[in-house]
Motif scaffolding. Structure first.
Motif, PDB file in Angstrom:
ATOM      1  N   SER A 290       0.807  -1.218   0.000  1.00  9.17           N
ATOM      2  CA  SER A 290       0.000   0.000   0.000  1.00  9.17           C
ATOM      3  C   SER A 290       0.842   1.272   0.000  1.00  9.17           C
ATOM      4  O   SER A 290       0.297   2.369  -0.139  1.00  9.17           O
ATOM      5  CB  SER A 290      -0.934   0.009   1.221  1.00  9.17           C
ATOM      6  N   LYS A 291       2.164   1.151   0.157  1.00 13.60           N
ATOM      7  CA  LYS A 291       3.033   2.332   0.208  1.00 13.60           C
ATOM      8  C   LYS A 291       3.503   2.784  -1.172  1.00 13.60           C
ATOM      9  O   LYS A 291       4.196   3.792  -1.294  1.00 13.60           O
ATOM     10  CB  LYS A 291       4.247   2.040   1.095  1.00 13.60           C
ATOM     11  N   SER A 380      -3.735   7.800  -8.666  1.00  8.35           N
ATOM     12  CA  SER A 380      -2.667   7.656  -7.675  1.00  8.35           C
ATOM     13  C   SER A 380      -1.297   7.631  -8.345  1.00  8.35           C
ATOM     14  O   SER A 380      -0.350   8.289  -7.884  1.00  8.35           O
ATOM     15  CB  SER A 380      -2.877   6.375  -6.865  1.00  8.35           C
ATOM     16  N   SER A 388      -4.540   5.582   0.653  1.00  6.62           N
ATOM     17  CA  SER A 388      -4.563   5.305   2.093  1.00  6.62           C
ATOM     18  C   SER A 388      -4.569   3.801   2.357  1.00  6.62           C
ATOM     19  O   SER A 388      -5.168   3.022   1.605  1.00  6.62           O
ATOM     20  CB  SER A 388      -5.804   5.942   2.730  1.00  6.62           C
ATOM     21  N   ASN A 389      -3.902   3.397   3.419  1.00  3.06           N
ATOM     22  CA  ASN A 389      -3.739   1.979   3.752  1.00  3.06           C
ATOM     23  C   ASN A 389      -5.080   1.324   4.110  1.00  3.06           C
ATOM     24  O   ASN A 389      -5.950   1.945   4.713  1.00  3.06           O
ATOM     25  CB  ASN A 389      -2.764   1.842   4.920  1.00  3.06           C
ATOM     26  N   HIS A 423     -11.700   0.044   5.681  1.00  8.34           N
ATOM     27  CA  HIS A 423     -12.438   1.120   5.016  1.00  8.34           C
ATOM     28  C   HIS A 423     -12.784   0.688   3.588  1.00  8.34           C
ATOM     29  O   HIS A 423     -11.944   0.127   2.875  1.00  8.34           O
ATOM     30  CB  HIS A 423     -11.578   2.399   4.989  1.00  8.34           C
TER      31      HIS A 423
END
Length: 454
Positions: A290-291, A380, A388-389, A423
């Motif tokens: 996710s980074k 992105s 966001s993670n 989320h």
């Protein structure tokens, strides 16, 4: 004696013509017409057409309420993912067709049924391998059964006689393109031979109540070779999918009269054969990072199964006059549409950018609910800002930039929560109260989704 006549048949779709054509008017393929000699049958031959020795000609009509349902009982293969795709196992007397690329695992899967169900009486008719070669592969797979019979014969009449004599629980024909009927002059694998042999196997399955599993070759486009009528004759059409660079295989039901179509089973090819993958979402997300910008997680519905997969996008300035557009595992035309929406409705200029999109793990995604995740991955990467993670995306993107409703939202959210995501960004019209810890954010357009995601 009636004279034979010449007929030209398209090798891709089976369209017939009285003269040779360079381009098929039905499917558009080039240089696929082949010449065949069609025998004119006498009256006695026409009367005998379709009859199989040992099989009754016909049965009297039955009232619907009087039909016995016992003949429609199922039996399991004990290969969990295979039974899932079939809709709960084999239906007694059904006619099943499996297609796929060479070496993808069609013969391996059918052999493994003998390992999983040694109590089943199986007749394996091999037209492509010798008995010794099959024995060698069976030994590697650990298949050992007193009820597994190998019959290396391609004459369909001999195959039918042995099947009627043995009366097995399962008849496997590997493959339909290798068997032939001696009464026809055309070679094995021709349109006429495939149609005739399939019709005889269909009668055997229905009238003798012998479950028949037929393996079929595929064309270079990935469709099952032979006439299209072959897929209409069978009860179930299964397609093996997979990338040669990955060990993962997907078995998809294209047609199923006894269960849901488009159901998917996931396997991993190992030295010992095909193994069930019971939690494919975890498998496809095993290397998710996710980074890194351009990475997003979507939840796609394959049949009745929700799958979480990673979408990877890379947007870089173009060094050529025409920007490059590449999509792996995603529809190229759909990607072009989403880029146009982002330019028109979002204000992001992709006209001077090379765009590369990849669905990780070799999976092919056709679910419209993947649109929102794809657009988020593109933006992105364009902005070089990671998402966001632990956020997953659901939503179909319209031409106006709106985020539209998706189906089976409860199944998707349950799978997202199970995999530890906190989320989910979903269409506003799909927002419902949830009993789990998953936070859901409703969005109406791509602009609001980008603000929440980045």
């Amino acid at each position: 004696m009636p004279k034979d006549r010449i007929q030209y048949v398209c090798g891709d779709c089976g369209h017939t013509s009285t003269k040779w054509l360079g381009n098929c008017p039905n499917c558009g393929a080039w240089h696929t017409f082949k010449e065949f000699t069609v025998e004119r049958k006498t009256k006695s031959e026409k009367e005998h057409k379709g009859k199989v020795d040992g099989i009754e000609d016909s049965q009297p009509p039955q009232k619907l309420d009087d039909i016995d349902m016992d003949s429609q009982e199922r039996f399991l293969s004990n290969i969990q993912e295979f039974d899932r795709v079939l809709g709960g196992g084999f239906v007694s007397g059904s006619f099943v067709l499996i297609g796929g690329d060479p070496g993808i695992g069609k013969s391996t899967l059918t052999l493994q049924i003998g390992k999983a169900r040694p109590d089943l009486e199986i007749l394996y008719c091999a037209g492509e391998e010798s008995a010794g070669q099959i024995k060698q592969r069976a030994k590697r797979l650990g298949v050992s059964s007193d009820n597994f019979y190998i019959y290396t014969e391609t004459d369909i009449n001999k195959v039918l006689k042995e099947a009627q004599k043995l009366d097995p629980d399962l008849l496997v024909v590997d493959s339909i393109q290798t068997v032939y009927r001696t009464e026809l002059t055309s070679m094995a694998g021709s349109i006429q031979q495939v149609k005739e042999c399939a019709a005889l196997l269909q009668q055997l399955a229905k009238k003798q109540d012998i479950t028949t599993l037929v393996i079929g070759h595929v064309t270079k486009e990935g469709t099952i070779a032979g006439p299209r009528v072959l897929e209409h004759m069978v009860d179930t059409v299964l397609q093996f999918e997979g990338d040669s660079n990955y060990n993962y295989r997907m078995l998809r039901s294209i047609k199923n009269r006894f269960g849901p179509a488009q159901e998917v089973g996931v396997f991993e090819m190992k030295e010992s054969g095909l193994e069930d993958v019971l939690n494919p979402s975890q498998l496809f997300l095993s290397e998710y990072n996710s980074k890194v910008s351009g990475n997003a997680v979507i939840c796609s519905i394959e049949g009745s199964r929700p799958l979480l997969v990673e979408v990877q996008a890379l947007v870089t300035p173009s060094n050529y006059g025409t920007p490059q557009r590449t999509a792996t595992g995603f529809d190229y035309r759909r990607l072009s549409l989403l880029l146009a929406v982002l330019e028109k409705r979002g204000g992001y200029q992709f006209s001077g950018q090379d765009v590369y999109l990849n669905i990780a793990g070799g999976l092919k995604v056709n679910d419209p609910a993947a649109d929102l995740g794809v657009t988020m991955a593109l933006v992105s990467s364009f902005l070089d800002k990671p998402i966001s993670n632990k956020v997953a995306f659901l939503g179909e993107v319209g031409l106006g930039g709106e985020v539209r409703t998706v189906n089976k939202i409860d199944h998707r959210l349950t799978e997202i929560n199970k995999l530890g995501f906190g989320h989910a960004i979903i269409p506003q019209s799909n927002v419902v109260e949830s009993n789990n810890d998953l936070k859901t954010s409703g969005v109406t357009n791509i602009s609001s989704a980008i603000k929440k995601a980045l």
